[in-house]
Design an enzyme around this catalytic site. Structure first.
Site, short mmCIF file in Angstrom:
data_model
loop_
_atom_site.label_atom_id
_atom_site.label_comp_id
_atom_site.label_asym_id
_atom_site.label_seq_id
_atom_site.Cartn_x
_atom_site.Cartn_y
_atom_site.Cartn_z
N LYS A 4 0.82 -1.22 0.00
CA LYS A 4 0.00 0.00 0.00
C LYS A 4 0.86 1.27 0.00
O LYS A 4 0.58 2.22 -0.71
CB LYS A 4 -0.92 0.05 1.24
CG LYS A 4 -1.93 -1.08 1.32
CD LYS A 4 -2.93 -0.87 2.45
CE LYS A 4 -2.32 -0.79 3.83
NZ LYS A 4 -1.71 -2.05 4.30
N ARG B 277 -9.15 0.99 9.21
CA ARG B 277 -8.75 -0.40 9.46
C ARG B 277 -9.80 -1.16 10.24
O ARG B 277 -9.63 -2.34 10.51
CB ARG B 277 -7.45 -0.42 10.25
CG ARG B 277 -6.20 -0.69 9.40
CD ARG B 277 -5.01 -0.47 10.30
NE ARG B 277 -3.83 -1.20 9.96
CZ ARG B 277 -2.73 -0.62 9.47
NH1 ARG B 277 -2.70 0.65 9.18
NH2 ARG B 277 -1.66 -1.35 9.27
N ARG C 282 11.75 -6.36 4.54
CA ARG C 282 11.56 -4.92 4.40
C ARG C 282 12.51 -4.16 5.32
O ARG C 282 12.73 -4.53 6.47
CB ARG C 282 10.11 -4.56 4.73
CG ARG C 282 9.81 -3.10 4.58
CD ARG C 282 8.37 -2.85 4.30
NE ARG C 282 7.50 -3.16 5.43
CZ ARG C 282 6.19 -3.01 5.40
NH1 ARG C 282 5.58 -2.59 4.30
NH2 ARG C 282 5.45 -3.30 6.45
N ARG D 130 11.83 -2.56 11.03
CA ARG D 130 10.87 -2.13 12.04
C ARG D 130 10.54 -3.29 12.96
O ARG D 130 10.44 -4.43 12.51
CB ARG D 130 9.58 -1.66 11.34
CG ARG D 130 9.62 -0.21 10.98
CD ARG D 130 8.54 0.21 10.02
NE ARG D 130 7.24 -0.45 10.18
CZ ARG D 130 6.23 -0.25 9.35
NH1 ARG D 130 6.35 0.57 8.32
NH2 ARG D 130 5.10 -0.87 9.52
N ARG E 173 -0.11 -9.27 13.19
CA ARG E 173 -0.74 -8.21 12.40
C ARG E 173 -1.67 -8.79 11.34
O ARG E 173 -2.72 -8.23 11.04
CB ARG E 173 0.34 -7.34 11.74
CG ARG E 173 1.13 -6.51 12.74
CD ARG E 173 2.31 -5.85 12.10
NE ARG E 173 1.95 -4.71 11.29
CZ ARG E 173 2.73 -4.17 10.36
NH1 ARG E 173 3.93 -4.67 10.12
NH2 ARG E 173 2.33 -3.13 9.68
P1 AMP Z 1 1.27 0.63 9.08
O1 AMP Z 1 2.55 1.32 8.85
O2 AMP Z 1 0.12 1.19 8.30
O3 AMP Z 1 1.36 -0.87 8.92
O4 AMP Z 1 0.88 0.89 10.61
C1 AMP Z 1 1.73 0.49 11.65
C2 AMP Z 1 0.95 0.35 12.95
O5 AMP Z 1 0.34 1.59 13.30
C3 AMP Z 1 -0.19 -0.65 12.92
O6 AMP Z 1 0.23 -2.00 13.14
C4 AMP Z 1 -1.07 -0.15 14.06
O7 AMP Z 1 -0.53 -0.47 15.34
C5 AMP Z 1 -0.94 1.38 13.89
N1 AMP Z 1 -1.97 1.89 12.96
C6 AMP Z 1 -1.79 2.49 11.76
N2 AMP Z 1 -2.95 2.82 11.18
C7 AMP Z 1 -3.92 2.43 12.04
C8 AMP Z 1 -5.35 2.48 12.03
N3 AMP Z 1 -6.02 3.01 10.99
N4 AMP Z 1 -6.01 1.98 13.10
C9 AMP Z 1 -5.35 1.47 14.16
N5 AMP Z 1 -4.02 1.36 14.24
C10 AMP Z 1 -3.30 1.84 13.19
#
Ligand code: AMP
Length: 212
Positions: A13, A88, A123, A156, A167
């Protein structure tokens, strides 16, 4: 145009959001990036979010809804935006519907879990500017060093295999129901995302550029 990118963590994404935002000159908004920046600058929100992120869990809905509500009011969102990683949960999607920014298209990038695990474990991200690389699919020119800013490339915590499995579980339970939600609104487009970045980009752009 207002676009949502759906898909499991590691489905690509972030990369696709960057490409779309360059092509359409609209901002790409990633809640994950906003939260990581808050964490880096030591804000209270960042500190609270850390334990959820590290455990592969979602940050509470009210926190991310508040972040998006503020961000979408900014001037650069006037002509549209790409949302990467939001919504989400159904609660987040319903809150977004009430914010008054009607979404045009929702693209779901589909990648099998086995492939996601391979992708995310390789990654690497720049700890300075957040640019994304991969040890196999997107190498930096100098190993461990960011091409864009010279920062250090790191893995990360939430890309480590055990966290990725958690996740994915969270994704299937809480985020996947959004496909049905947007299908019912007639906005959902499925994009098969296992053929590499360029092929996926071609499919995404053809959907975005098709009328209406
Ligand atoms: P991402 O980089 O989008 O994978 O986000 C990393 C982490 O941030 C996720 O595993 C969640 O802990 C938190 N996070 C990001 N976006 C959301 C969302 N829309 N709702 C809840 N937690 C989020």
């Amino acid at each position: 145009m207002k676009i949502i990118l759906l898909g499991a963590p590691g489905a690509g994404k972030g990369t696709q959001a960057e490409i779309i935002c360059e092509r359409l000159s609209i901002p790409a908004i990633s809640t994950g990036t906003i939260i990581r920046e808050a964490l880096k600058s030591g804000t209270e929100m960042g500190r609270k979010a850390k334990s959820y992120m590290d455990a592969g869990q979602l940050v509470p809905d009210e926190t991310v809804i508040g972040i998006i509500q503020e961000r979408l009011k900014e001037e650069d969102c006037k002509n549209g935006f790409v949302l990467d990683g939001f919504p989400r949960t159904i609660v987040q999607a319903e809150a977004l519907d009430k914010m008054g920014f009607p979404i045009d298209k929702v693209l779901d990038i589909e990648v099998a879990d086995e492939y996601i695990i391979i992708r995310t474990s390789g990654r690497r991200v720049c700890d300075s500017c957040g640019a994304i690389y991969h040890v196999k699919y997107k190498l930096s020119k100098v190993e461990g060093v960011c091409d864009k800013c010279g920062g250090t490339l790191i893995q990360r915590k939430d890309d480590q295999p055990e966290t990725v499995k958690e996740r994915l579980k969270v994704y299937h339970e809480q985020t996947e129901p959004l496909k049905e939600y947007y299908q019912q609104q007639g906005k959902l487009f499925i994009v098969e995302g296992e053929d590499g970045i360029e092929a996926t980009t071609r499919k995404i752009l053809s959907i975005i550029e098709a009328q209406p």
